[in-house]
Design an enzyme around this catalytic site. Structure first.
Site, PDB file in Angstrom:
ATOM      1  N   HIS A  69       0.936  -1.229   0.097  1.00  0.00           N
ATOM      2  CA  HIS A  69       0.122  -0.054  -0.010  1.00  0.00           C
ATOM      3  C   HIS A  69       0.886   1.176  -0.172  1.00  0.00           C
ATOM      4  O   HIS A  69       1.581   1.193   0.918  1.00  0.00           O
ATOM      5  CB  HIS A  69      -0.800   0.010   1.059  1.00  0.00           C
ATOM      6  CG  HIS A  69      -1.925  -1.211   1.250  1.00  0.00           C
ATOM      7  ND1 HIS A  69      -3.085  -1.168   0.694  1.00  0.00           N
ATOM      8  CD2 HIS A  69      -1.764  -2.316   1.764  1.00  0.00           C
ATOM      9  CE1 HIS A  69      -3.607  -2.435   0.892  1.00  0.00           C
ATOM     10  NE2 HIS A  69      -2.902  -3.011   1.501  1.00  0.00           N
ATOM     11  N   ASP A 159      -8.733  -4.773  -2.474  1.00  0.00           N
ATOM     12  CA  ASP A 159      -8.068  -4.971  -1.180  1.00  0.00           C
ATOM     13  C   ASP A 159      -8.085  -3.783  -0.002  1.00  0.00           C
ATOM     14  O   ASP A 159      -8.218  -2.784  -0.471  1.00  0.00           O
ATOM     15  CB  ASP A 159      -6.720  -5.079  -1.176  1.00  0.00           C
ATOM     16  CG  ASP A 159      -5.727  -5.716   0.069  1.00  0.00           C
ATOM     17  OD1 ASP A 159      -6.053  -6.557   0.266  1.00  0.00           O
ATOM     18  OD2 ASP A 159      -5.122  -4.946   0.414  1.00  0.00           O
ATOM     19  N   ASP A 314       2.110  -7.067   2.610  1.00  0.00           N
ATOM     20  CA  ASP A 314       1.131  -6.055   2.913  1.00  0.00           C
ATOM     21  C   ASP A 314       1.600  -4.977   3.660  1.00  0.00           C
ATOM     22  O   ASP A 314       1.216  -4.653   4.759  1.00  0.00           O
ATOM     23  CB  ASP A 314      -0.062  -6.915   3.721  1.00  0.00           C
ATOM     24  CG  ASP A 314      -1.153  -6.163   3.841  1.00  0.00           C
ATOM     25  OD1 ASP A 314      -1.398  -5.399   3.102  1.00  0.00           O
ATOM     26  OD2 ASP A 314      -2.196  -6.713   4.633  1.00  0.00           O
ATOM     27  N   PHE A 332      -5.761  -0.798  11.010  1.00  0.00           N
ATOM     28  CA  PHE A 332      -5.179  -2.110  10.990  1.00  0.00           C
ATOM     29  C   PHE A 332      -3.724  -1.636   9.922  1.00  0.00           C
ATOM     30  O   PHE A 332      -3.775  -1.088   9.014  1.00  0.00           O
ATOM     31  CB  PHE A 332      -6.040  -3.008   9.996  1.00  0.00           C
ATOM     32  CG  PHE A 332      -7.210  -3.595  10.779  1.00  0.00           C
ATOM     33  CD1 PHE A 332      -6.758  -4.678  11.960  1.00  0.00           C
ATOM     34  CD2 PHE A 332      -8.440  -2.974  10.721  1.00  0.00           C
ATOM     35  CE1 PHE A 332      -8.019  -4.853  12.467  1.00  0.00           C
ATOM     36  CE2 PHE A 332      -9.510  -3.329  11.373  1.00  0.00           C
ATOM     37  CZ  PHE A 332      -9.313  -4.481  12.322  1.00  0.00           C
TER      38      PHE A 332
HETATM   39  O1  DOR Z   1      -3.809  -4.293   7.721  1.00  0.00           O
HETATM   40  C1  DOR Z   1      -4.243  -3.902   6.629  1.00  0.00           C
HETATM   41  N1  DOR Z   1      -4.049  -2.826   6.203  1.00  0.00           N
HETATM   42  N2  DOR Z   1      -4.892  -4.929   6.168  1.00  0.00           N
HETATM   43  C2  DOR Z   1      -5.504  -4.511   4.692  1.00  0.00           C
HETATM   44  O2  DOR Z   1      -6.193  -5.402   4.238  1.00  0.00           O
HETATM   45  C3  DOR Z   1      -5.587  -3.113   4.482  1.00  0.00           C
HETATM   46  C4  DOR Z   1      -4.572  -2.170   5.086  1.00  0.00           C
HETATM   47  C5  DOR Z   1      -4.270  -1.082   4.797  1.00  0.00           C
HETATM   48  O3  DOR Z   1      -4.632  -0.404   3.649  1.00  0.00           O
HETATM   49  O4  DOR Z   1      -4.026  -0.339   5.712  1.00  0.00           O
HETATM   50 ZN    ZN Z   2      -6.049  -6.839   2.424  1.00  0.00          ZN
END
Ligand code: DOR
Ligand code: ZN
Length: 444
Positions: A69, A159, A314, A332
């Site tokens: 991301h 996602d 991730d 998260f």
């Molecule tokens: O922990 C996460 N953060 N899981 C996800 O699926 C998205 C991600 C986020 O974009 O911060």
């Molecule tokens: Zn995800």
């Protein structure tokens, strides 16, 4: 021309490790030989020669991270494409795929092209965007996937969210076949997961935090596998965290379903107990959540027997301010680009739980094949996306150590072992470990 002497090259198929000399010319690997003399190298080179003694180090194919991301456009305070792409190099990645949950969402061709352009300008790892499945990731209307693919999207995903409507996802699976690209599913049933902050189990009960049951993931893994089986489309499952998911994927592969899956380093290293032991350290809050020891064991077995095809970070950068709230309220995500390889090396490869050839298969070769990306092998004629990796290098992970804007990692304060010394992208040296500004020499 680059002359890399005495580097260890791993065959990802057989696991054999051989010490070789490697020549890079232009953007490709020119030759790999047991050894070369100065005269031989000079005869092959029209230009200057840079020479490195790689004794004790590995030459890895550049790692490929299919799940990052980067937050640009829209949330550049968390990460920019440039900072993410350079952080990736430090972590040993030469190619990364950027998820579309930006602001705005990557649901139009112009935005896909923007990410490609920013990626090129950054001069870090190669950056390729993943297009959204639905407009605005709202789960209601499909994007123009064929147009997004023409603009440079390498896969499609919502996602951060799952497409809840099964009929819409089935249509997306039919439509995505026109592009030949995989659809990436973030397996999460919103109703089962709602309000949870960690894995639902004994530890969440003890800590008084609302839990996310494994079924929030597994019912969607089952659904998405069945839809892929029915439509015959390519499905990739992001961040698998639960043992039941591994069993479902194993059975699907036995039936011949075109499904691949990834696991994140944090799910292989930690369990929900870490939240209790760290007294609610918000750096352990991630979605899907860290689960039980049995889940973690099943994930490792899945990687070892090929049920799970890939590792992926991730990388989910957040600002320090956002992460410094009570556990239930923080967003998260774990930032991982710079620490993931060293963490896997320290916790799994070094102790003998994960062979180095498996590491390279799941973090380079399999991602290259599945997403049709360059790289994946150290062979003559291949693109020179390469990492000179020092298995002995130890670093303490501290604030100020990061290239990424984010520091939301549970490894903060820890010492990790196994880092990239130098990284080439298409034959161009793009990263060199701090303090070794000229670890190589010009051959006279
Ligand atoms: O922990 C996460 N953060 N899981 C996800 O699926 C998205 C991600 C986020 O974009 O911060
Ligand atoms: Zn995800």
């Amino acid at each position: 021309m680059w002359w890399l002497k005495n580097v260890k090259i791993v065959d990802p198929e057989s696991g054999s490790i051989q010490v070789k000399d490697v020549l890079l010319e232009g953007e490709r690997i020119l030759e790999i030989r047991d050894s070369l003399t100065k005269e031989e190298v000079q005869n092959k080179s029209q230009t200057g020669i840079q020479v490195i003694d790689g004794t004790g180090k590995y030459l890895f194919p550049g790692l490929i991270d299919v799940h990052t991301h980067l937050r640009e456009p829209g949330q550049e305070e968390k990460e920019e494409i440039a900072t993410g792409a350079r952080a990736a190099l430090k972590g040993g990645f030469t190619t990364i795929l950027a998820m579309p949950n930006t602001k705005p969402v990557l649901d139009q061709r112009a935005l896909i092209e923007f990410v490609c352009n920013q990626g090129e300008r950054a001069g870090g790892a190669n950056v390729y965007p993943i297009g959204a499945i639905t407009k605005g990731q709202k789960g209601q209307e499909l994007t123009e996937m064929v147009d997004l693919a023409a603009g440079g999207a390498k896969a499609f995903s919502d996602d951060g969210k799952e497409v809840q409507n099964a009929e819409l996802l089935r249509l997306a699976m039919e439509y995505v076949k026109l592009t030949g690209l995989p659809l990436i599913s973030h397996c999460e049933d919103e109703n089962l997961a709602r309000g949870g902050a960690m894995h639902k189990g004994v530890v969440s009960a003890k800590l008084g935090l609302r839990g996310i049951p494994s079924s929030a993931e597994t019912v969607m893994v089952a659904r998405d596998i069945l839809l892929a089986e029915e439509t015959g489309s390519k499905l990739h499952l992001a961040h698998i965290s639960a043992k039941e998911s591994v069993n479902l994927i194993r059975a699907a592969k036995q039936r011949g379903v075109d499904v691949t899956a990834e696991v994140n380093p944090h799910h292989l290293i930690f369990t929900d107990e870490a939240i209790a032991e760290s007294k609610y350290n918000p750096s352990y809050k991630v979605n899907p959540p860290l689960r039980s020891a049995q889940d973690r064991q099943a994930l490792l077995e899945g990687i070892l027997d090929g049920t799970l095809d890939m590792l992926a970070t991730d990388h989910a950068p957040h600002t320090w301010e956002e992460k410094m709230k009570p556990f239930a309220e923080v967003p998260f995500g774990i930032a991982g680009l710079e620490t993931a390889l060293a963490a896997i090396w320290t916790y799994l490869v070094q102790p003998g739980k994960l062979p180095v050839e498996t590491l390279l298969r799941v973090w380079s070769l399999n991602p290259a094949r599945r997403f049709k990306l360059p790289g994946g092998l150290v062979q003559s004629g291949q693109i020179a996306d390469l990492v000179l990796f020092d298995p002995e290098q130890k670093e303490k992970i501290e604030p100020g150590w990061f290239i990424s804007k984010a520091q939301n990692t549970p490894f903060l304060g820890q010492e990790l072992q196994g880092f990239a010394s130098m990284v080439w992208v298409s034959g161009q040296l793009r990263f060199q470990k701090a303090g070794e500004e000229k670890a190589w020499q010009e051959l006279q």
